[in-house]
Design an enzyme around this catalytic site. Structure first.
Site, short mmCIF file in Angstrom:
data_model
loop_
_atom_site.label_atom_id
_atom_site.label_comp_id
_atom_site.label_asym_id
_atom_site.label_seq_id
_atom_site.Cartn_x
_atom_site.Cartn_y
_atom_site.Cartn_z
N GLN A 1 0.86 -1.18 0.00
CA GLN A 1 0.00 0.00 0.00
C GLN A 1 0.89 1.23 0.00
OE1 GLN A 1 -1.43 -1.17 3.70
NE2 GLN A 1 -3.45 -1.76 2.97
N THR A 2 0.65 2.13 -0.94
CA THR A 2 1.50 3.31 -1.00
C THR A 2 0.70 4.52 -0.56
OG1 THR A 2 0.90 3.47 -3.32
CG2 THR A 2 3.05 2.54 -2.81
#
Lengths: 257, 266
Positions: A36-37
């Site tokens: 997850q960025t």
């Protein structure tokens, strides 16, 4: 599940804290890949849009920054969706490219169905807000502020709205993203009139972009301006505006005049 | 005609002693009585036409499409079970979207045809599926390519053609089409020719009334697959009807001449 990584500083994109680029002391990224960025790397600055007599007009500059570096200087941050709508984006450029692909898939489906209907600007706005909100819920956002502008030919009405990375949506006659929210919105609100003609609308948007060029460090003096009217979509080629650097206060900020 | 299956025709997973899969052959029967579909590959594009029997006077003519757009630049015309063909069309749209997401390019006609042929073939391999009861003509004109026309039948084979016909009267239609010089043929002429052939082979006494659906993907449409413009279609239909009426008139005249001929020598 792997523990989520804490967000790194956006000032030095590509550099995570401590680790050298080539000589990693560990294989952390391989073993615990970030799934997850939550930080943008290549970003676009403001997008401004207003409604006017014939439809909707939208403007943005053509820069995609890499942190503090002016990396890609000829990038188009406003895209055509169909003959009735355009979408402009600030924030992470790769996410905008992904969103453009999603919208292109939708438009292709519309063409294949061949039932004489295409997605209205309102439907595009709603679709994007669902996508953005869903990603936010998974804490893996598309790091953008999007502006949806269009002309609904079935109703003969302009449509202008925005969606942000949290999925919040607004529909208004004046929309601005990024620094434009702070610097341009007041100027737009002062000078805007729903019935203004094309020339006046263009002048107002260009004035605001010039102000943003003076004051926002992550901009360049090269713009795309786009309009959507009953006769379709037109996105201009890149062009520059005249700037004035001889203002007394620019030269000497402490001047008493 | 053909030998009865006599036990070897009950399942698509059974070969007969002479190496035939009867179920696949029977699938082709479903198409032989169905409305004719014709495709012509021209030098400047591809034209598809289908003879659609009118199922009800109350039908909205714009519904009941038999030619579908797939991935903007391809058209799929079908003869046989329309519902089976819809499955093929839907799969085609998925394949086109998938190809674009990988290669950022429009799917070439032969690639689409191969993918669909593989899909159709799949349904001839498992006893719990039945083969598709339709033959499909895939007309393609990608913007950076040349026009292509492919035919896929229930066995899952796909061939590339300059002109192809499926459905009833296909043998007669094929002989008409063989006369064309495809290297220089233009789409506007193909529209007229397909209309002419379909009207010519339609038997008023035996066949139901029909409407003609025609689409094309050519230089004029910037390669996009869409319905032929209404005025061109009307012109082609009028031309077809006139030619048919003239032919019938000529054959009536010939019959009259025979009556006046002197009796054969005794």
């Amino acid at each position: 599940p792997p523990t989520p990584n804490l967000p790194r500083s956006a000032a030095r994109p590509g550099h995570s804290s401590g680790e050298m680029m080539m000589m990693g002391h560990g294989h952390e990224a391989k073993e615990n890949p970030r799934t997850q960025t939550t930080q943008p790397i290549v970003t676009g600055a403001s997008v401004l849009a207003i409604t006017y007599a014939d439809g909707v007009m939208m403007i943005s500059d053509t820069l995609a920054s890499y942190g503090s570096m002016a990396r890609y200087k000829s990038v188009q941050r406003i895209g055509k969706v169909n003959d009735g709508a355009i979408v402009g984006a600030s924030g992470e450029f790769s996410d905008f490219q992904y969103i453009k692909d999603l919208l292109e898939d939708l438009t292709d489906e519309d063409f294949d169905t061949a039932d004489g209907r295409e997605l209205s600007p309102k439907e595009i706005h709603s679709y994007l807000s669902r996508v953005m909100y869903n990603r936010r819920t998974k804490v893996n956002p598309l790091y953008n502020q999007l502006v949806v502008g269009g002309f609904d030919t079935s109703k003969g009405e302009s449509y202008l709205g925005c969606v942000d990375m949290y999925g919040s949506t607004f529909k208004d006659d004046i929309v601005a993203t990024g620094y434009g929210m702070y610097l341009a919105l007041p100027l737009l609100r002062k000078g805007h009139d729903k019935k203004m003609n094309e020339e006046a609308a263009r002048k107002l948007l260009e004035k605001c972009m010039t102000v943003l060029f003076y004051r926002d460090c992550r901009t360049i003096n090269k713009y795309n301006i786009a309009k959507v009217t009953g006769s379709g979509v037109e996105i201009s080629k890149p062009y520059s505006l005249k700037t004035e650097w001889g203002f007394k206060r620019f030269v000497d900020p402490h001047s008493s005049e | 005609m053909s030998a009865t299956g006599s036990g070897y025709d009950l399942s698509v997973t059974t070969f007969s002693p002479d190496g035939r899969v009867f179920q696949v052959e029977y699938a082709s029967k479903a198409i032989e009585k169905s409305g004719t579909a014709i495709g012509i590959r021209c030098s400047d594009g591809v034209v598809l036409g289908v003879e659609k029997a009118i199922i009800s006077r109350m039908l909205l003519t714009s519904s009941n499409r038999r030619i579908h757009t797939v991935g903007i630049y391809n058209g799929i015309a079908c003869s046989g079970f329309a519902a089976d063909a819809r499955q093929i069309v839907n799969r085609g749209r998925e394949e086109a979207a998938n190809y674009k997401s990988y290669y950022a390019n429009v799917i070439p006609g032969n690639v689409l045809a191969n993918r669909l042929a593989g899909f159709v073939h799949l349904y001839t391999l498992y006893w719990y599926y039945r083969p598709f009861g339709c033959s499909v003509l895939v007309g393609s004109y990608s913007p950076e390519g040349t026009p292509e026309l492919h035919q896929i039948d229930p066995s899952g084979v796909s061939h590339s053609y300059y002109a192809a016909v499926v459905g009833k009267n296909k043998e007669a239609a094929k002989s008409e089409l063989e006369k064309i010089d495809f290297r220089t043929y233009k789409c506007r002429d193909a529209v007229k020719e397909i209309a002419r052939i379909i009207y010519k082979l339609h038997d008023e006494s035996k066949d139901k009334d029909f409407t003609l659906e025609m689409t094309w993907a050519c230089d004029e449409t910037k390669s996009k697959h869409q319905l032929v413009p209404q005025d061109l279609l009307e012109e082609a239909v009028k031309n077809a009807k006139d030619l048919k009426a003239k032919e019938e008139q000529d054959s009536d005249d010939d019959d009259d001449d025979d009556d006046d001929a002197p009796p054969a020598k005794k």
